[in-house]
Design a protein around this motif. Structure first.
Motif, PDB file in Angstrom:
ATOM      1  N   TRP A  11       5.860   3.624  -5.832  1.00 18.73           N
ATOM      2  CA  TRP A  11       5.558   2.512  -4.933  1.00 18.73           C
ATOM      3  C   TRP A  11       5.553   1.189  -5.688  1.00 18.73           C
ATOM      4  N   ILE A  12       5.133   1.222  -6.953  1.00 19.27           N
ATOM      5  CA  ILE A  12       5.198   0.012  -7.774  1.00 19.27           C
ATOM      6  C   ILE A  12       6.651  -0.362  -8.036  1.00 19.27           C
ATOM      7  N   LEU A  13       7.476   0.626  -8.355  1.00 21.95           N
ATOM      8  CA  LEU A  13       8.895   0.369  -8.611  1.00 21.95           C
ATOM      9  C   LEU A  13       9.591  -0.154  -7.356  1.00 21.95           C
ATOM     10  N   LEU A  14       9.252   0.427  -6.205  1.00 22.45           N
ATOM     11  CA  LEU A  14       9.851  -0.037  -4.959  1.00 22.45           C
ATOM     12  C   LEU A  14       9.437  -1.477  -4.666  1.00 22.45           C
ATOM     13  N   ALA A  15       8.203  -1.823  -5.008  1.00 16.43           N
ATOM     14  CA  ALA A  15       7.759  -3.212  -4.835  1.00 16.43           C
ATOM     15  C   ALA A  15       8.637  -4.147  -5.657  1.00 16.43           C
TER      16      ALA A  15
ATOM     17  N   VAL B 178      11.698  -3.769  -6.362  1.00 13.98           N
ATOM     18  CA  VAL B 178      12.999  -3.890  -5.699  1.00 13.98           C
ATOM     19  C   VAL B 178      12.935  -4.872  -4.537  1.00 13.98           C
ATOM     20  N   VAL B 179      11.926  -4.755  -3.678  1.00 18.74           N
ATOM     21  CA  VAL B 179      11.887  -5.595  -2.475  1.00 18.74           C
ATOM     22  C   VAL B 179      11.403  -7.013  -2.766  1.00 18.74           C
ATOM     23  N   ILE B 180      10.682  -7.193  -3.879  1.00 17.71           N
ATOM     24  CA  ILE B 180      10.262  -8.550  -4.245  1.00 17.71           C
ATOM     25  C   ILE B 180      11.454  -9.370  -4.723  1.00 17.71           C
ATOM     26  N   LEU B 181      12.488  -8.707  -5.239  1.00 16.49           N
ATOM     27  CA  LEU B 181      13.648  -9.437  -5.763  1.00 16.49           C
ATOM     28  C   LEU B 181      14.331 -10.292  -4.702  1.00 16.49           C
ATOM     29  N   PRO B 182      14.695  -9.761  -3.520  1.00 16.87           N
ATOM     30  CA  PRO B 182      15.307 -10.645  -2.523  1.00 16.87           C
ATOM     31  C   PRO B 182      14.346 -11.726  -2.029  1.00 16.87           C
ATOM     32  N   GLN B 183      13.044 -11.420  -2.009  1.00 18.99           N
ATOM     33  CA  GLN B 183      12.073 -12.437  -1.590  1.00 18.99           C
ATOM     34  C   GLN B 183      12.048 -13.596  -2.576  1.00 18.99           C
ATOM     35  N   ALA B 184      12.007 -13.275  -3.876  1.00 20.29           N
ATOM     36  CA  ALA B 184      12.011 -14.331  -4.893  1.00 20.29           C
ATOM     37  C   ALA B 184      13.340 -15.081  -4.884  1.00 20.29           C
TER      38      ALA B 184
ATOM     39  N   ALA C 269       0.859  -1.173   0.000  1.00 26.08           N
ATOM     40  CA  ALA C 269       0.000   0.000   0.000  1.00 26.08           C
ATOM     41  C   ALA C 269       0.901   1.229   0.000  1.00 26.08           C
ATOM     42  N   PRO C 270       0.496   2.312  -0.683  1.00 29.66           N
ATOM     43  CA  PRO C 270       1.310   3.533  -0.680  1.00 29.66           C
ATOM     44  C   PRO C 270       1.555   4.023   0.747  1.00 29.66           C
ATOM     45  N   GLY C 271       2.798   4.319   1.046  1.00 30.09           N
ATOM     46  CA  GLY C 271       3.146   4.842   2.356  1.00 30.09           C
ATOM     47  C   GLY C 271       3.314   3.799   3.439  1.00 30.09           C
TER      48      GLY C 271
END
Length: 307
Positions: free
Chosen positions: A151-155, A157-163, A65-67
């Motif tokens: 916020w989509i771009l940041l998602a 970034v953080v999804i990469l280490p999760q995957a 979610a944004p923020g």
């Protein structure tokens, strides 16, 4: 013998025997728990971060979610324990250089990552366009401002280490260790795909229609494992995993499932929204099988640009 896979046999180096495999399982499990506990203790020193993790535990259906920095921070936080535990186990228990599980030449192949991610993006986008043409009433444009884009771009970034963390554990480590012990082409991919699906049993998005959802998850992981066995490239499988999660997070979210407030579109599934199931729907099973086969085809056909 054709059912013996040469790439799986290549894992027979260092400490690869079954008893080292069992010790490795214990080390990965115990190491992940130990690192998670250590990180939790560190988080307790910073009230803001500790509150972030508490919020994530209280809102299991919230994805992004944004923020909401807590949702983003949690993806990185929970990715670290399996990465660190797996890397330590590979080096200390099995005496392998970690780079050997990453890909050809001991490197993470970003070109393979880009190919598989692009292929899945095109497949998902095509399926979404067809879905919209067939049932436009079920698609809603959610994002109405360009402020959502960061916020989509940041998602992404953080999804990469999760995957990476899940693929590093299942594809890079477990498939390699147990593939060396049981080097039959399909045995280890099938077994690990079952374990992978079972490990996601409590995910909010799978709970809405568990049997079809787990079959789909099993099929996707099975394809990823076959690709890793064929190529030895972790980049190729992480690309698939990352794009799958990124598409659901930033492009077309499916409701009901995780509550996602940054996706550009939301597809509201009429069957699941009404409390129904696709378990006895032959059309949905056919579409699932076709999607999995098409994913494998575009990545394994020698004339494909994504081969």
């Amino acid at each position: 013998m054709t059912w013996i896979d040469r790439r799986l046999l290549s894992a027979r180096r260092g400490r690869w025997q079954w008893y080292w495999g069992v010790l490795g399982l214990v080390a990965v499990g115990g190491g992940t728990i130990a690192v998670a506990m250590a990180l939790s203790r560190l988080a307790a020193l910073w009230p803001d971060l500790n509150q972030i993790l508490s919020d994530m535990s209280a809102e299991e259906d919230l994805m992004f979610a944004p923020g909401r920095w807590d949702a983003y921070a949690a993806f990185v936080f929970f990715s670290l324990p399996p990465i660190l535990a797996t890397a330590a186990t590979i080096g200390w228990v099995h005496r392998w250089p970690v780079r050997h599980v990453l890909g050809p030449g001991g490197r993470f192949a970003w070109s393979h990552f880009a190919k598989s991610a692009t292929a899945l993006l095109l497949l998902y986008a095509g399926a979404s366009v067809i879905g919209y043409l067939v049932e436009p009433a079920h698609y809603t444009l959610q994002a109405v401002s360009w402020t959502i884009v960061p916020w989509i771009l940041l998602a992404g970034v953080v999804i990469l280490p999760q995957a990476f963390s899940e693929d590093f554990l299942f594809n890079g480590y477990l498939a390699r260790v147990w593939g060396g012990i049981v080097p039959f082409r399909l045995v280890v991919p099938i077994a690990l795909s079952v374990v992978f699906s079972a490990a996601h049993a409590f995910n909010a998005d799978l709970a809405k229609d568990p049997i079809p959802a787990h079959v789909a998850l099993f099929g996707g992981q099975f394809i990823a494992l076959l690709i890793y066995v064929r190529t030895g490239s972790l980049g190729a499988t992480v690309g698939l995993h990352w794009m799958n999660n990124m598409f659901l997070a930033g492009f077309v979210a499916t409701a009901p499932g995780y509550r996602n407030e940054i996706a550009l579109f939301v597809y509201r599934d009429p069957v699941l929204s009404a409390g129904g199931s696709y378990l006895y729907d032959p059309v949905s099973w056919g579409l699932l099988a076709a999607g999995l086969w098409l994913t494998w085809f575009v990545l394994s056909w020698r004339n494909s640009p994504f081969y």
